[in-house]
Structures are given as structure tokens and as C-alpha cells.
Design a protein around this motif. Structure first.
Motif, PDB file in Angstrom:
ATOM      1  N   ASP A 148       0.831  -1.172   0.088  1.00 16.34           N
ATOM      2  CA  ASP A 148      -0.066   0.024   0.031  1.00 16.34           C
ATOM      3  C   ASP A 148       0.849   1.390  -0.081  1.00 16.34           C
ATOM      4  O   ASP A 148       0.253   2.331   0.249  1.00 16.34           O
ATOM      5  N   GLY A 149       2.076   0.995  -0.102  1.00 19.07           N
ATOM      6  CA  GLY A 149       3.021   2.095  -0.162  1.00 19.07           C
ATOM      7  C   GLY A 149       3.035   2.944  -1.449  1.00 19.07           C
ATOM      8  O   GLY A 149       3.549   4.156  -1.346  1.00 19.07           O
ATOM      9  N   TYR A 150       2.894   2.285  -2.667  1.00 18.02           N
ATOM     10  CA  TYR A 150       3.226   3.042  -3.924  1.00 18.02           C
ATOM     11  C   TYR A 150       1.895   3.144  -4.465  1.00 18.02           C
ATOM     12  O   TYR A 150       0.966   2.067  -4.750  1.00 18.02           O
ATOM     13  N   ALA A 151       1.975   4.125  -5.402  1.00 15.85           N
ATOM     14  CA  ALA A 151       0.895   4.260  -6.440  1.00 15.85           C
ATOM     15  C   ALA A 151       1.274   4.223  -7.772  1.00 15.85           C
ATOM     16  O   ALA A 151       2.514   4.987  -7.870  1.00 15.85           O
ATOM     17  N   THR A 152       0.853   3.410  -8.788  1.00 18.86           N
ATOM     18  CA  THR A 152       1.562   3.284 -10.139  1.00 18.86           C
ATOM     19  C   THR A 152       0.688   3.572 -11.214  1.00 18.86           C
ATOM     20  O   THR A 152      -0.632   3.249 -11.205  1.00 18.86           O
TER      21      THR A 152
END
Lengths: 87, 180
Positions: B97-101
């Protein structure tokens, strides 16, 4: 000013954060005495000429880099990962 | 137990199309960062080969085996899109849940990114599966080329809306000029 990151190649200065003199990599022995620790913690030269600084590639790979540069000409002579310079 | 509803990091901001450029969310439900302990890089690579069928790519590269990717993400760190067990070899941290791509595609995609990213992303120097850490506007991002007119941009999840805002502004500017 452009700085060559050992990982990322030549990058703009805005990707880097200046951390200070690379003396921080030469930590004295715990029993080295107050003078050595005073120098290590507080005393810095302010040379007009060649200097070794630590820079952090915060807008890039996150590596700590030792940058050898000249404060008069702004030339960047060479760069090295702090990990390798310290070991 | 409560049934939780999974929402994408970008909410209803994506998909977004302006002119000939489109942004769509890339959903990878598991992401783990892998930071090999000193001297363990080869052992980590071998472990990944056994578990996922791919080895650690070089600095600035991505590798894929089926849907699973392994991508260089910074100094001595990679990110993989599947769970791995590397006890004693690497620090493995759940980043799901740390990154958005997002993927940005279209004929003018290089012109859009050129307004925001201080790198030469043209295909002659930045080829498919090349990846770089740099700034997009003020945001630290990981950019990967996924096709002749396609890039993936990975950002910390809290900055997802800022990323879409910056891209939308650049896409609008490029579209207003007509052909790229």
C-alpha cells in the motif's frame, strides 16, 4: 551544477541535498579523547579550493555520495559512493 | 469480520485522457522492497530465481517473469511484485500500500514527460525496461519505459493526487499545442 551519481549518471544539482564535509565518514575511536571528538563533531575548514563533501541523492536513488569539488571554480572532480569511500 | 472494500490509490482521478495521452492505474496487489544485506546480492538473486523465476536486474533496469516484476528502485534496493522469503539475506518489507503506479501512454507521451522530468527519456537512450529514479515536478518518482509510447510512473501513495495533477497540467499544455 551537475553531479555524477555513481548509480544514476550525471544529474542536476536540484536532485541532491548537501550534507556537509565528508569528515563525517572518519569517526574517531571511542577513546580518542575530547580534542579528536571536538574536531569530528564541530570544527570544519572553509577552504577556497578543493573540498570533499557528502551529498545525498534524495531526488534519485537515495545514495550518499562523496563529491570532490572545487569551491572556487565549481568544478566537480569525482564522485564516489560513501559506502565505498568509508569501507 | 468486516468486509473491507479495496480502493485504488488514485480513486476516481484515473483513467484520464487529454489529447492523445492517457493515464491508467496499474494495480499490483503485492509489492515488497528487497534490500540485500552487504555481500548477499548474489545469494538474493539466486533466491529470487528459485522462488519467482527471475534474478535481480542491474541498476536502472526492470525484469519481468509473467505478471511478476522485479525493478531497481534505488541504492542497493529492488522492488518485487510477489511475496519472497529471503531470511538472513535481505531486508524484505511489505510496500503493497506504499506505492501508487500509473501507466501513461500515447503519441505525445515523451513531450508530456519532458515538461516535468529532467531526464532524456527518448527511446534512443531510455529503452523498454529501463528504469530511473528522478523528480517529476517536485515529486520523487520511479519511471520505467514499458513500450515505444508507454511509461510507468511509480510514486509514494500519498502523492498520487499530486502526480495526476502535474501530469494533467502537462498533458493539457501539450494538447493545446496541437501535434507534439
Amino acid at each position: 551544477m551537475r553531479i555524477e551519481c555513481p548509480h544514476c549518471g550525471e544529474r542536476d544539482r536540484r536532485e541532491f541535498y548537501y550534507v556537509g564535509d565528508a569528515v563525517a565518514l572518519a569517526r574517531p575511536a571511542p577513546d580518542a579523547g575530547p580534542d579528536a571528538w571536538d574536531d569530528y563533531l564541530h570544527n570544519r575548514d572553509n577552504p577556497a579550493g578543493d573540498t570533499n563533501d557528502l551529498w545525498y541523492h534524495e531526488g534519485g536513488c537515495g545514495a550518499w555520495i562523496v563529491v570532490s569539488r572545487n569551491t572556487v571554480t565549481h568544478a566537480v572532480h569525482r564522485t564516489k559512493l560513501a559506502q565505498k569511500a568509508a569501507s | 469480520m468486516a468486509r473491507l472494500i479495496a480502493l485504488g490509490a488514485f480513486g476516481d482521478l484515473l483513467p484520464l485522457q487529454v489529447g492523445d495521452v492517457t493515464c491508467t492505474e496499474v494495480v499490483r496487489e503485492t509489492l515488497f522492497s528487497v534490500a540485500p544485506y552487504r555481500g548477499q546480492q548474489k545469494a538474493v538473486s539466486a533466491g529470487l530465481k528459485t522462488q519467482l523465476g527471475l534474478t535481480l536486474p542491474a541498476v536502472g533496469r526492470r525484469r519481468a517473469a509473467g505478471d511478476v516484476i522485479c525493478q531497481w528502485i534505488g541504492h542497493d534496493a529492488w522492488i518485487v511484485s510477489a511475496p519472497v522469503t529471503l531470511d538472513g539475506l535481505a531486508a524484505v518489507t511489505d510496500q503493497s500500500d506504499g506505492y501508487a503506479t500509473l501507466e501513461i501512454t500515447g503519441a505525445s507521451v515523451e513531450a508530456v514527460l519532458a515538461r516535468l522530468v529532467p531526464l532524456d527519456l527518448r527511446s534512443a537512450t531510455f529503452k523498454v525496461n529501463h528504469t530511473a529514479r528522478s523528480l517529476l515536478g517536485h515529486l520523487p518518482v520511479s519511471i520505467t519505459r514499458t513500450g515505444p509510447q508507454a511509461f510507468e510512473v511509480m510514486v509514494m501513495r500519498s502523492m498520487a493526487a499530486s502526480l495526476v495533477h502535474d501530469l494533467q497540467e502537462a498533458m493539457t499544455g501539450v494538447a493545446a499545442r496541437g501535434s507534439a
